[in-house]
Design an enzyme around this catalytic site. Sequence first.
Site, mmCIF file in Angstrom:
data_model
loop_
_atom_site.group_PDB
_atom_site.id
_atom_site.type_symbol
_atom_site.label_atom_id
_atom_site.label_comp_id
_atom_site.label_asym_id
_atom_site.label_seq_id
_atom_site.Cartn_x
_atom_site.Cartn_y
_atom_site.Cartn_z
ATOM 1 N N HIS A 1 0.865 -1.189 0.000
ATOM 2 C CA HIS A 1 0.000 0.000 0.000
ATOM 3 C C HIS A 1 0.899 1.237 0.000
ATOM 4 C CE1 HIS A 1 0.206 1.630 4.155
ATOM 5 N NE2 HIS A 1 0.248 0.383 4.592
ATOM 6 N N GLU B 1 -5.384 2.076 1.907
ATOM 7 C CA GLU B 1 -5.282 1.019 2.916
ATOM 8 C C GLU B 1 -5.369 1.575 4.324
ATOM 9 O OE1 GLU B 1 -3.267 -1.711 5.810
ATOM 10 O OE2 GLU B 1 -2.795 0.361 5.261
ATOM 11 N N ASP C 1 -0.308 4.534 0.345
ATOM 12 C CA ASP C 1 -0.780 5.658 1.128
ATOM 13 C C ASP C 1 -0.145 5.603 2.513
ATOM 14 O OD1 ASP C 1 -2.324 3.304 1.640
ATOM 15 O OD2 ASP C 1 -3.841 4.515 2.655
ATOM 16 N N HIS D 1 3.181 4.636 11.791
ATOM 17 C CA HIS D 1 2.398 5.738 12.355
ATOM 18 C C HIS D 1 3.154 6.522 13.427
ATOM 19 C CE1 HIS D 1 -1.566 3.448 11.165
ATOM 20 N NE2 HIS D 1 -0.654 3.431 10.206
ATOM 21 N N GLU E 1 4.086 -5.448 3.653
ATOM 22 C CA GLU E 1 4.005 -4.727 4.924
ATOM 23 C C GLU E 1 5.222 -5.097 5.791
ATOM 24 O OE1 GLU E 1 1.913 -2.556 6.308
ATOM 25 O OE2 GLU E 1 -0.117 -2.819 5.481
#
Length: 470
Positions: free
Chosen positions: A77, A145, A79, A423, A178
């Site tokens: 992903h 995502e 984004d 994050h 990931e």
Amino acid sequence: MDFERIKGTAERYRGDMSRFLREMISHPSESCEEKEVVMCIKAEMERLGYDKVEIDGLGNIIGWMGEGDRIIAIDSHIDTVGVGNRANWTADPYQGWEDEAVIYGRGGSDQEGGMASAVYGAKIMKDLGLIPEGYRIMVVGSVQEEDCDGMCWQYIVNKYFPANGIRKEQVEFVISTEPTDGGIYRGHRGRMEIRVDVKGVSCHGSAPERGDNAIYKMADILQDVRALNENPADDSVEIKGLVKMLDPKYNPEHYEDARFLGRGTCTTSQIFYTSPSRCAVADSCAISIDRRMTAGETYKSCLKEIEDLPSVKKYGDDVKVSMYMYDRPAWTGEVYETECYFPTWINRESAAHVQALIDAHHALFGDERQGYSDADSYRDAMHLRTGRPLTDKWTFSTNGVAIQGRYGIPCVGFGPGAESWAHAPNEITWKDDLVRCAALYAAVPGLYKSENKTADVTQFRAELTDNDIK
């Protein structure tokens, strides 16, 4: 297969992958705003001589290498989440810096680093003639995502594939890039997004007894939601905690899978209210609950747990418990509405596609997790990896919730970076990881033994809802 040659070729692309990742990071690409990074990836794929590069209606970027009916896909992903409080970053999140070991910036680990390795992994396959006859490689840079994991692959399966004459059964398996902290991951917990709405009656704040304060009602519910996550599962508590699913008493069929994945969790992630003014009693209040689901839990059981909380029952018809839907427009303007339910999944370690990655890792790097070592814990990868099994699971959720969880397409993970950097401010990833992952991706197709594929590759897969989302 010449594994030393594969590693050497990947090493020669170290500088190219680092440059490409820095270029992707330089384009802010939060969910629904990925256009610039998509164009960056498109240009890189075309420069590297991909056989076909296209952008689907949702805005996913898809590159193809090779010919054949069977497909091996590699998904990343592209984004990212936002940067949060800019003061928590020591450098520009979209320009950052690099040194001989590390690349700094938003998206390095989560998860544009995976895109860099995937794009060059397929390039190495082409360079060295590693794409097996009858196969083609599908490299996907998927969008949205972070907003709605797996929705991008719902679009691919239900819209892009039929429009291009592809059946999902042609996909032998998908590698998720990931971050896996140097491990090979074969599953993870699912999740769902739950909303609780409470009704009240407003009145003037000078005489609050005339009204019915929705925020006070929600305060009781919030404490019960917290108890559901934190309580033990014994008879000392009225609300038995979610840890109960690790116990065969409460989860006789799936407690072993639950112990592999880890217990389910819930937390209140958002709160909303309405009130005529700051001088009035609130007439409604709502919360969002982030619910992580382990094996044995279903969307129905998770909703019922909230409905059965003492405080929810206490306020009766004034409380509504529901599951969110998602309908934000993609950067292309396309809207693909879906439910915010993301099914739990586990693949068998013995499955042919999982074994292909294990065999590739053993041949290239050995049977233990690899990573960059440094005395500085900020730059060191091995403190996150030493002593952990090579084959394991993610803590967070990925597009595998649709690939494997919804559609049963075999999925397995190996990606650069660390889950703990996802994050977080001052995000980094390691250049060694980029090289290592690209080499492994290149080796996997030639080691995959399709004759060993069985119908029972799935060890656990959560039930779906009744919504037939197309």
